[in-house]
Design an enzyme around this catalytic site. Structure first.
Site, short mmCIF file in Angstrom:
data_model
loop_
_atom_site.label_atom_id
_atom_site.label_comp_id
_atom_site.label_asym_id
_atom_site.label_seq_id
_atom_site.Cartn_x
_atom_site.Cartn_y
_atom_site.Cartn_z
NE ARG A 113 -28.48 -2.93 26.14
CZ ARG A 113 -27.37 -3.65 25.99
NH1 ARG A 113 -26.94 -3.97 24.78
NH2 ARG A 113 -26.70 -4.09 27.04
CG ASP A 114 -27.90 -7.75 26.21
OD1 ASP A 114 -27.46 -7.61 25.06
OD2 ASP A 114 -27.41 -8.55 27.03
CG ASN B 237 -29.11 -11.31 28.20
OD1 ASN B 237 -28.03 -10.78 28.43
ND2 ASN B 237 -29.89 -10.92 27.20
CG HIS C 270 -24.71 -8.86 31.27
ND1 HIS C 270 -25.84 -8.10 31.05
CD2 HIS C 270 -24.52 -9.60 30.15
CE1 HIS C 270 -26.32 -8.39 29.84
NE2 HIS C 270 -25.53 -9.30 29.28
CG HIS D 291 -24.99 -13.67 27.48
ND1 HIS D 291 -25.40 -13.37 26.21
CD2 HIS D 291 -24.95 -12.49 28.14
CE1 HIS D 291 -25.60 -12.06 26.10
NE2 HIS D 291 -25.32 -11.51 27.27
CB CYS E 277 -23.26 -9.58 21.73
SG CYS E 277 -22.24 -8.27 21.02
#
Length: 303
Positions: free
Chosen positions: A13-14, A248, A206, A208, A239
Site C-alpha cells: 500500500r504505502d 519508508n 511509522h 520514513h 506520500c
C-alpha cells in the site's frame, strides 16, 4: 527470552502508492505472497480511497479477492472516511487503518478537509469498526512536521490520539510522513500519548528515511516501549501529497537492526532479498534498502 517486535509490512500500500509504475493486480498478489513467505503476518495490503486520488490503489477489491486467506495473516486496509469503511468491510479486511492529519494545510492537500473534519470522520469509522469487532488503528500523519506549515505542535498530535482512543481505536500510530523527525521528538510524543491514552491502547510508529533519521527514530521508539513498527520491503514508498517525500524505512534494514538488538520478529531477512529484486524489476528502478545490497551479517561473509 527475546522480546517480540511486530513488523507491519506496508509495501503493497504505502510502498506502491507513490510509484509512477502501476503494478497489475497479479503482481500485487505475487508481492503479498512473497512477503508472507518471508514471515510477514500483518500486511497493509490495500487502500480504499477514490481511484482519482491514488490510481495505484484502484484495484483494492480485486486484490483482496485474490490474496490467500490464512488464519495467521492479518490484512489491513487504509480507510479515510465512512465510504471507505463500507468498501473495506465488504472486501473483508481483517483490520483497518484510519488517518488523521496534524496540520490544517496537509489536511486540505491530502483529504480536502480540515483537522476537525478528518478526525470527526475518523471517530465515526473507529466507532463503527469497534461495533463490528474489527481492530482499528488511528494513524496520525505529519506528526513530526508538515511540508507546508513546518513544525507541528505535539499537543495537537496528543489530542488527536486521545480522541482516537476514546472513539475505539485499538492502536495509535504516529507517522513521520515526510521524514523530518528525530529521536528526541519520538520519545516526547510517545511519552505524551501514553500518558494520555493509558496502557490499554497499543502504540505503533511509522517512519520514513527521507533525511536519514528513520532508523534512529525506530531505535528510539523501541527504547520507549513501542513494539509495533511499520516498514516497507526494499524501502519503497512515500506520500503522493507531500513534495519530495521519499521511502519508508526498509523492512530488511529494520530487521537487521532489530535482530542484532535481540528482538524476535518472526521474519527472515534473507527471504526478503528476492522481494527487493522483484520490486526493482516491477518498478524498473533500484530500491533504497541497503541490507539487500550488502548482505546479511555474519551469514553473508565471503559471499
Amino acid at each position: 527470552m527475546a522480546e517480540q517486535l511486530t513488523i507491519v509490512e506496508v509495501s503493497p500500500r504505502d510502498g506502491l502508492q507513490n510509484e509512477k509504475t502501476l503494478l497489475t493486480t497479479g503482481a500485487k498478489v505475487d508481492l503479498i505472497e512473497q512477503l508472507i513467505g518471508a514471515g510477514a503476518r500483518r500486511i497493509e495490503a490495500v487502500s480504499f480511497v477514490h481511484p482519482k486520488m491514488v490510481p495505484a490503489m484502484a484495484d483494492a477489491e480485486a486484490v483482496m479477492e485474490a490474496i490467500p486467506r490464512r488464519d495467521d495473516v492479518s490484512y489491513i486496509g487504509l480507510v479515510l472516511n465512512p465510504r471507505g469503511w463500507t468498501r473495506a468491510k465488504a472486501a473483508g479486511v481483517d483490520e483497518i487503518n484510519v488517518v488523521a492529519c496534524a496540520s490544517e494545510t496537509f489536511s486540505e492537500k491530502n483529504q480536502n478537509s480540515t483537522i476537525e473534519g478528518i478526525i470527526s470522520d475518523s471517530e465515526e469509522v473507529l466507532a463503527a469498526a469497534k461495533a463490528e469487532g474489527v481492530p482499528a488503528t488511528l494513524t496520525i500523519t505529519v506528526a513530526f512536521g508538515c511540508p507546508f506549515e513546518g513544525e507541528v505542535d505535539p499537543d495537537v498530535v496528543i489530542d488527536l490520539a486521545r480522541r482516537g482512543a476514546a472513539a475505539g481505536a485499538t492502536e495509535i500510530a504516529i507517522g513521520d510522513t515526510i521524514g523530518v523527525g528525530v529521536p528526541t521528538q519520538v520519545t516526547h510524543l510517545i511519552d505524551g500519548i501514553r500518558r494520555e491514552v493509558g496502557d490499554g491502547v497499543g502504540l505503533r510508529a511509522h517512519f520514513h528515511n527521507t533525511r536519514n533519521t528513520g532508523f534512529a527514530n525506530a531505535a528510539a521508539a523501541l527504547g520507549v516501549g513501542v513494539r509495533v513498527l511499520d516498514s516497507s520491503a526494499g524501502g519503497i514508498g512515500g506520500c503522493p501529497f507531500a513534495p519530495r517525500a521519499t521511502g519508508n524505512i526498509a523492512t530488511e534494514d529494520l530487521l537487521y537492526l532489530a535482530h542484532r538488538m535481540g528482538y524476535e520478529t518472526g521474519m527472515d531477512i534473507d527471504a526478503l532479498f528476492p522481494v527487493a529484486s522483484f520490486l526493482a524489476g516491477q518498478l524498473e528502478h533500484d530500491t533504497p534498502a541497503l541490507v539487500s545490497k550488502a548482505g546479511n551479517f555474519p551469514g553473508s561473509l565471503g559471499k
